[in-house]
Motif scaffolding. Sequence first.
Motif, PDB file in Angstrom:
ATOM      1  N   LYS A  89       0.825  -1.202   0.000  1.00 50.25           N
ATOM      2  CA  LYS A  89       0.000   0.000   0.000  1.00 50.25           C
ATOM      3  C   LYS A  89       0.859   1.252   0.000  1.00 50.25           C
TER       4      LYS A  89
ATOM      5  N   GLN B 130      -6.035  -2.003  -8.728  1.00 50.68           N
ATOM      6  CA  GLN B 130      -6.371  -1.363  -7.452  1.00 50.68           C
ATOM      7  C   GLN B 130      -5.348  -0.298  -7.049  1.00 50.68           C
TER       8      GLN B 130
ATOM      9  N   PHE C 206      -3.981   3.424  -6.185  1.00 51.61           N
ATOM     10  CA  PHE C 206      -4.559   4.629  -5.590  1.00 51.61           C
ATOM     11  C   PHE C 206      -3.441   5.612  -5.256  1.00 51.61           C
TER      12      PHE C 206
ATOM     13  N   TYR D 297      -2.090   8.236  -2.207  1.00 52.75           N
ATOM     14  CA  TYR D 297      -2.309   8.531  -0.794  1.00 52.75           C
ATOM     15  C   TYR D 297      -1.622   9.821  -0.442  1.00 52.75           C
TER      16      TYR D 297
ATOM     17  N   MET E 289      -0.695   8.547   6.955  1.00 52.02           N
ATOM     18  CA  MET E 289      -0.919   8.529   5.513  1.00 52.02           C
ATOM     19  C   MET E 289      -2.267   7.887   5.242  1.00 52.02           C
TER      20      MET E 289
ATOM     21  N   ILE F  34      -5.410   6.903   2.210  1.00 52.85           N
ATOM     22  CA  ILE F  34      -5.766   6.777   0.807  1.00 52.85           C
ATOM     23  C   ILE F  34      -6.502   8.035   0.378  1.00 52.85           C
TER      24      ILE F  34
ATOM     25  N   ARG G 284      -8.746   7.383  -6.186  1.00 53.02           N
ATOM     26  CA  ARG G 284      -8.464   6.342  -7.168  1.00 53.02           C
ATOM     27  C   ARG G 284      -8.670   6.921  -8.562  1.00 53.02           C
TER      28      ARG G 284
ATOM     29  N   GLY H 234       2.982  12.411  -0.174  1.00 58.10           N
ATOM     30  CA  GLY H 234       2.375  11.106  -0.368  1.00 58.10           C
ATOM     31  C   GLY H 234       2.929  10.394  -1.586  1.00 58.10           C
TER      32      GLY H 234
ATOM     33  N   GLY I 135       0.024   3.824  -4.218  1.00 51.80           N
ATOM     34  CA  GLY I 135       0.091   2.488  -3.649  1.00 51.80           C
ATOM     35  C   GLY I 135      -0.884   1.563  -4.347  1.00 51.80           C
TER      36      GLY I 135
ATOM     37  N   ASP J 275      -6.676  -2.735  -1.676  1.00 49.11           N
ATOM     38  CA  ASP J 275      -8.059  -2.321  -1.510  1.00 49.11           C
ATOM     39  C   ASP J 275      -8.170  -1.257  -0.419  1.00 49.11           C
ATOM     40  N   GLY J 276      -9.369  -0.762  -0.222  1.00 50.58           N
ATOM     41  CA  GLY J 276      -9.564   0.260   0.796  1.00 50.58           C
ATOM     42  C   GLY J 276     -10.284   1.470   0.231  1.00 50.58           C
ATOM     43  N   GLN J 277     -10.930   2.191   1.146  1.00 49.27           N
ATOM     44  CA  GLN J 277     -11.675   3.389   0.756  1.00 49.27           C
ATOM     45  C   GLN J 277     -10.807   4.616   0.960  1.00 49.27           C
ATOM     46  N   PRO J 278     -11.143   5.688   0.240  1.00 50.75           N
ATOM     47  CA  PRO J 278     -10.452   6.946   0.550  1.00 50.75           C
ATOM     48  C   PRO J 278     -10.590   7.256   2.034  1.00 50.75           C
ATOM     49  N   GLY J 279      -9.491   7.654   2.655  1.00 52.44           N
ATOM     50  CA  GLY J 279      -9.515   7.933   4.085  1.00 52.44           C
ATOM     51  C   GLY J 279      -8.976   6.789   4.925  1.00 52.44           C
ATOM     52  N   ASP J 280      -8.882   5.608   4.318  1.00 56.48           N
ATOM     53  CA  ASP J 280      -8.296   4.495   5.057  1.00 56.48           C
ATOM     54  C   ASP J 280      -6.802   4.725   5.219  1.00 56.48           C
ATOM     55  N   PRO J 281      -6.285   4.344   6.371  1.00 56.35           N
ATOM     56  CA  PRO J 281      -4.854   4.544   6.562  1.00 56.35           C
ATOM     57  C   PRO J 281      -4.030   3.621   5.674  1.00 56.35           C
ATOM     58  N   VAL J 282      -2.924   4.155   5.216  1.00 58.92           N
ATOM     59  CA  VAL J 282      -1.983   3.348   4.447  1.00 58.92           C
ATOM     60  C   VAL J 282      -0.919   2.934   5.430  1.00 58.92           C
TER      61      VAL J 282
END
Lengths: 503, 371
Positions: free
Chosen positions: A318, A396, A398, A400, A409, A411, A414, B62, B65, B68-75
Amino acid sequence: MLRTKSISGDLLKLQKEIQGYADEYGLDYFPQIFEMCDYDTINILAAQGGFPIRYPHWKFGMDYDQLSKGYRYGIQKIYEMVINTDPCYAYLLEVNNWLDQKLVMAHVYGHNDFFKNNMWFANTNRNMMDVMANHGSKIRRYMERYGTEKVELFIDKVLSIENLIDINNLFETSDVLQSRKDKLKKFNQEKATGGYMVDDRSQALKSFMRTKDKQDQAEFDGPEPLKSSVGAEKVSYKGQRDILKFLIEHAPMEDWELDVLACLREEAYYFLPQRMTKIMNEGWASYWHSKILNYKALDSSEFIDFASKHAGVMAMSKKNINPYKIGIELFRDIEFRWNTGRFGKEYNECTNMHAKENWDTKAGLGRQKIFEIRKTHNDISFINEFLTPEFCNRQQLFTYKYNPRTSRMEIDKRDFEDIKHKLLTQLTNFGSPIIQIEDANYKNRKELLLKHIHAGVDLDMQFAGETIKNIYHMWKRPVNLTTSYEDKEVVFTFDGKELKTSS
Amino acid sequence: MDHPIKKDHARFRKIVKGKIRDNLRKYVSQGQQIIPKGNDQFKIPMPSIDIPRFRFGDKSEGGAGQGDGQPGDPVDGQPGDGEPGQGEAGEGEGNKELEVEMGVDELATILGEELELPKIEPKGKNQLSSTVDKYTSIGTTGPDSLRHLKRTYKQALKRQISMGIYDPQNPVVVPHRQDYRYRAADTKIEMQNSAVVIYMMDVSGSMGEEQKEIVRTESFWINLWLKSQYKDIEIRYIIHDATAKEVDEDTFFRTRESGGTLISSALKLCKEIIETDYNPNEWNIYPFHFSDGDNWSADDTKSCLQLLDDFILPNSNMFCYGQVESRYGSGQFYKDLNQKYGSEHDEVILSKIKNKEAILDSIKEFLGKGK
């Protein structure tokens, strides 16, 4: 000196087998030599960028320290090393099992093909093993003569600016190469007659010294650089990005220093194409190890193990892009698109989503296309030309960014354009800031003015200050750097005493 | 002959330890960014030296990456996680953050070794000692309840073999009286010493995130070392701006207040805590104060010095003052303390912490006296 030995017996048979498959697929490679070694040796080799002999420097010790600790604590293990030379050397780890060796061999043939055919590697010196060893013994001699610490101190300074090179210099035009050949010829003649400059200074330096001599005679009346014709200097140096070359040609340094600088510059250029093609190179090698193993070399009992190993190498992260993963997937995507004819005007302008989804002209051009691409592209053009929204979606991907509120950090989006932009920014100028010469006679006082071409990301200011100091020690006159920091134009100046910032 | 890289390696180790090439020391990063990992395990980056070069600074930009995951999810995860195991020749690998996991004790030992910290001599006043019996050795006499069967049979077997009466076909071993072995106790005297660390931090407007990060890291290491030296240790936290209050650890590191600074308020509270909870005859007391050096007025500084002289210094092992450099702080308090106590008083230890890299040096200043 190194504890490596050539492979024999079953492994040699295995190599023949894998090489056979590589031939069937049309890979075009340098003669391939595999050597077997233990983990300590492979750590040493890896620490030294793949080469058995380098110049003495603590940074190799540092890398060795980390690699061997990493191995000891079970954090990481190097399976394989391959070096861009002709013949191409690759090292196998003796503790690896049969399947590992198979995988590594197939992978290495991919790298080998890439080294030989990718145009960015066209001018790399394939005798680098000897060159590196020569640099090593030369620098050792300088250390004996001038003191280890003194030479090491200077090497630290050079390493501090070794990224100030110009990717365009990888392609010297044919007349430049020709004139270099002429010079070499002339040099050999002189050497034969016991004439001028028979010494052990590097070839790289000699060609510089020659041009410098000429300029000295024409323009300068002493070793002082840039003494005359101010206006002309401004025109000729502005925009130059190969700052190492500029310093070699014009900075008032001792001969041994110039020689060390020239050696390290040569090494930096040697490694440059690898830094510019990380994604492609790893992608290509992974594509072929996967192809060769899955379709040809695997024993049916090995499939599960191979799948698990392959998955380990392809693991998504990620936090950053895994070049192996993106590389292989992009090559596969391209192969698929060109096999089904999903390219060109007609496909791009098609608005019927259903038709687009099932598009297949049976063009069958995939394999041919990826072979072409591996010849002409580097990571930037590869991503720029072949990354598609569908691909980003499928993979997948994205972007961040840092969220100051949660201090972590997170996300961000996308969005295709964003992802592409971010990737390209990271790859631009092999990930280094672009620094170029603005004026070599700044304020008409022989000061050096460098300019950072700001592309959205600020420099690390503390490091920039230290780096400027290092350049000062070579240039011997004040060094200035213009950049912008927090959206303000700033100028750093080091005059030998203190670092000043003015805006 | 050994490969020449061993020489490079030895040289690197020496640089990291600060024995040679002092000018490189500022680029050495080792173990500052320690990350707890549950179960008393820690990840520490291995020592490395960053050669300065032009590079991008703003990491908050930043990157890109995959997953999966939604915007706002921590990386989460460290950079380099999932890095594949294959290496290619001469790749510029960028940040290599290798991490080693180790336990607290090991970490404290390393800290002690690296900084050459002396063992702390607890205060000579009332050392409570107690004897502890630990059954760690073996004797030939003892009560039957402590008989060590395995050792006893081993002994019997040895005897039978040496007497030539052991028959491998019929391996019967019969212990005699002289074969009997018993668990025996070693008596140890253990010092029952206990310590309390009282952290005071200025949280006025001028102390930013970076300054607090420094205090956090430094206090982590100090705790680590003191914990390895004392059997019982208590830690108390005080934050102050113009007034002081006692808080828990979490609040201590997170709070950001604004407004003026009265250092005496913290010292007063510190005094109260000691008076109510910690009898100086039984406790080793370590007050630490961190600030950026700004105090509201010279008068307040005067009352601080008064407090130190009258109560805190006589009752504690040492008083440590760490001044974290900040853009806004004047650093006056350091000067005041330095003027009064200078370097002759070893019970007052002053340290200036310029940036993260200076933390280790500052710890050495604080703990290097062995008090």
